[in-house]
Design a protein around this motif. Structure first.
Motif, mmCIF file in Angstrom:
data_model
loop_
_atom_site.group_PDB
_atom_site.id
_atom_site.type_symbol
_atom_site.label_atom_id
_atom_site.label_comp_id
_atom_site.label_asym_id
_atom_site.label_seq_id
_atom_site.Cartn_x
_atom_site.Cartn_y
_atom_site.Cartn_z
ATOM 1 N N UNK A 1 51.373 -23.272 -8.661
ATOM 2 C CA UNK A 1 51.939 -21.929 -8.529
ATOM 3 C C UNK A 1 50.858 -20.877 -8.450
ATOM 4 N N UNK A 2 50.975 -20.026 -7.459
ATOM 5 C CA UNK A 2 49.971 -18.988 -7.274
ATOM 6 C C UNK A 2 50.304 -17.794 -8.154
ATOM 7 N N UNK A 3 49.281 -17.129 -8.594
ATOM 8 C CA UNK A 3 49.451 -15.921 -9.389
ATOM 9 C C UNK A 3 49.413 -14.733 -8.441
ATOM 10 N N UNK A 4 50.526 -14.035 -8.268
ATOM 11 C CA UNK A 4 50.536 -12.931 -7.308
ATOM 12 C C UNK A 4 49.623 -11.796 -7.738
ATOM 13 N N UNK A 5 48.938 -11.257 -6.760
ATOM 14 C CA UNK A 5 48.084 -10.108 -7.045
ATOM 15 C C UNK A 5 48.944 -8.888 -7.272
ATOM 16 N N UNK A 6 48.527 -8.016 -8.125
ATOM 17 C CA UNK A 6 49.328 -6.803 -8.356
ATOM 18 C C UNK A 6 49.457 -5.998 -7.081
ATOM 19 N N UNK A 7 50.707 -5.624 -6.759
ATOM 20 C CA UNK A 7 50.956 -4.870 -5.542
ATOM 21 C C UNK A 7 50.432 -3.453 -5.681
ATOM 22 N N UNK A 8 49.868 -2.984 -4.585
ATOM 23 C CA UNK A 8 49.367 -1.620 -4.574
ATOM 24 C C UNK A 8 50.447 -0.711 -4.017
ATOM 25 N N UNK A 9 50.990 0.133 -4.824
ATOM 26 C CA UNK A 9 52.037 1.039 -4.379
ATOM 27 C C UNK A 9 51.468 2.149 -3.511
ATOM 28 N N UNK A 10 52.316 2.823 -2.763
ATOM 29 C CA UNK A 10 51.851 3.925 -1.931
ATOM 30 C C UNK A 10 51.261 5.045 -2.775
ATOM 31 N N UNK A 11 50.281 5.712 -2.215
ATOM 32 C CA UNK A 11 49.616 6.768 -2.962
ATOM 33 C C UNK A 11 50.523 7.983 -3.159
ATOM 34 N N UNK A 12 51.422 8.228 -2.232
ATOM 35 C CA UNK A 12 52.301 9.379 -2.279
ATOM 36 C C UNK A 12 53.737 8.896 -2.457
ATOM 37 N N UNK A 13 54.456 9.510 -3.378
ATOM 38 C CA UNK A 13 55.834 9.130 -3.636
ATOM 39 C C UNK A 13 56.661 9.231 -2.361
ATOM 40 N N UNK A 14 57.614 8.315 -2.177
ATOM 41 C CA UNK A 14 58.382 8.280 -0.937
ATOM 42 C C UNK A 14 59.212 9.543 -0.747
ATOM 43 N N UNK A 15 59.605 10.196 -1.826
ATOM 44 C CA UNK A 15 60.396 11.424 -1.694
ATOM 45 C C UNK A 15 59.581 12.537 -1.051
ATOM 46 N N UNK A 16 58.307 12.595 -1.395
ATOM 47 C CA UNK A 16 57.430 13.590 -0.767
ATOM 48 C C UNK A 16 57.246 13.268 0.704
ATOM 49 N N UNK A 17 57.034 11.984 1.015
ATOM 50 C CA UNK A 17 56.893 11.587 2.421
ATOM 51 C C UNK A 17 58.188 11.832 3.192
ATOM 52 N N UNK A 18 59.327 11.622 2.537
ATOM 53 C CA UNK A 18 60.623 11.891 3.148
ATOM 54 C C UNK A 18 60.737 13.371 3.521
ATOM 55 N N UNK A 19 60.345 14.247 2.602
ATOM 56 C CA UNK A 19 60.391 15.683 2.868
ATOM 57 C C UNK A 19 59.450 16.070 4.005
ATOM 58 N N UNK A 20 58.262 15.477 4.010
ATOM 59 C CA UNK A 20 57.308 15.749 5.086
ATOM 60 C C UNK A 20 57.884 15.327 6.428
ATOM 61 N N UNK A 21 58.522 14.159 6.465
ATOM 62 C CA UNK A 21 59.108 13.662 7.705
ATOM 63 C C UNK A 21 60.206 14.600 8.206
ATOM 64 N N UNK A 22 61.059 15.073 7.294
ATOM 65 C CA UNK A 22 62.127 16.003 7.688
ATOM 66 C C UNK A 22 61.547 17.288 8.263
ATOM 67 N N UNK A 23 60.489 17.802 7.645
ATOM 68 C CA UNK A 23 59.867 19.033 8.125
ATOM 69 C C UNK A 23 59.233 18.814 9.500
ATOM 70 N N UNK A 24 58.508 17.711 9.652
ATOM 71 C CA UNK A 24 57.832 17.438 10.922
ATOM 72 C C UNK A 24 58.842 17.301 12.053
ATOM 73 N N UNK A 25 59.884 16.508 11.832
ATOM 74 C CA UNK A 25 60.884 16.330 12.878
ATOM 75 C C UNK A 25 61.705 17.599 13.091
#
Length: 337
Positions: free
Chosen positions: A33-57
């Motif tokens: 059994x392999x030991x999974x490496x700790x996942x690296x989460x996104x640097x910016x919360x998805x809610x902030x990216x969601x807001x940025x996407x809405x503004x850009x579009x």
């Protein structure tokens, strides 16, 4: 205002990126059994990216308006696709992602590029010659309505429900409210409005086509959509010289608007959308559609001094409510196949 290849799903086509990545291959029984490496989460919360996407579009419709003030609609569309493709090409180079292979895949992508990029982008650019950017943004919000109507005909797994049919009727009632149908559409350019509505219809046509022909491909989202934008750029590279002449001058502000429209509103926005859908799923990711007309209206009124009457925001709210109903589900969720 999505331009990416939609995900493989059992629900109605929605404005979200390519199908989810395939599950990893199982580990052989003999392997420890392999030991999974700790996942690296996104640097910016998805809610902030969601807001940025809405503004850009949302601001994309303002940028189209500014771009077409100095350049022909086909030139604006070509510049938008060119700079968007350059952003995706850079991302593909960084991630060492190649283009898809196979003549049939490229043939399907050519059709997808026309319906998801070349045609709607051009129609919106032509539409904004005669209608406000606020109205164009609201017309864009009808895409889920068109998508639900088409999916009931083209996709056998999508069954009509009373709630979804009611949402469809409510949404188009909102369109009539925006256009002021009770006063004979007075003050509304019907040709430009029809172009904007046809642009919104083009998106679900493309989504349904892709869903039938390219769902479940092994290539990555980035590879397929990068090729799609490249093909759309080629289509406009052929059309633009045939119907326009080389600009005699290049005003700076409209030129920067076209660059921003492509680099941010197309290329960067697609990359942000990929991350959001991968993290929280297409259902949440598609909710950005309901914020775009709000941003587009605010930008047009405050920055372009576009006139806003009471029926425009009221009709927009009705459109969004209808679109939300068409995407709602009742009962148990369908089983994955």
């Amino acid at each position: 205002m999505s331009t990416a290849i939609p995900p493989r799903t059992t629900s109605a086509p929605t404005p979200s990126p390519a199908s989810a990545p395939s599950p990893p291959a199982p580990v052989p029984a003999a392997a420890p059994p392999a030991v999974p490496a700790p996942a690296r989460g996104p640097r910016v919360d998805w809610r902030i990216r969601f807001a940025v996407l809405a503004v850009v579009w949302g601001f994309s419709f303002l940028l189209i308006k500014v771009g077409t003030s100095a350049y022909a609609p086909f030139q604006v569309t070509f510049g938008r696709l060119l700079f968007g493709t350059l952003v995706l090409a850079a991302a593909m180079a960084v991630r060492r992602t190649g283009l898809p292979r196979g003549a049939r895949t490229w043939a399907h992508l050519t059709v997808a590029a026309f319906f998801l990029n070349a045609l709607p982008f051009s129609l919106f650019a032509f539409a904004e010659l005669t209608i406000p950017s606020t109205l164009a943004g609201i017309c864009n919000a009808t895409s889920p309505l068109w998508g639900m109507a088409l999916s009931l005909v083209a996709l056998s797994e999508d069954r009509p429900t009373r709630r979804r049919v009611a949402g469809l009727g409510l949404g188009f009632l909102g369109v009539l409210t925006v256009l002021g149908a009770w006063q004979g559409f007075s003050g509304v350019d019907m040709t430009g409005t029809a172009m904007a509505l046809l642009a919104s219809l083009s998106y679900p046509v493309g989504w349904i086509y892709v869903r039938r022909t390219l769902a479940g491909r092994e290539e990555s989202h980035l590879s397929l959509t990068g090729a799609q934008l490249l093909l759309a750029t080629g289509q406009l590279a052929v059309v633009t010289p045939l119907f326009t002449s080389w600009p005699e001058e290049f005003p700076l502000v409209p030129l920067l608007a076209v660059v921003a429209l492509g680099a941010l509103g197309t290329g960067f926005a697609m990359l942000v959308q990929y991350g959001i859908v991968s993290e929280v799923g297409p259902t949440t990711g598609q909710m950005v559609t309901y914020f775009i007309p709000v941003i587009a209206t605010a930008a047009g009124v405050t920055l372009l001094d576009e006139r806003l009457t009471w029926n425009t925001p009221v009709g927009a709210l009705i459109v969004l409510a209808g679109a939300a109903l068409t995407q709602s589900r009742t009962g148990a969720p369908p089983r994955a196949k």
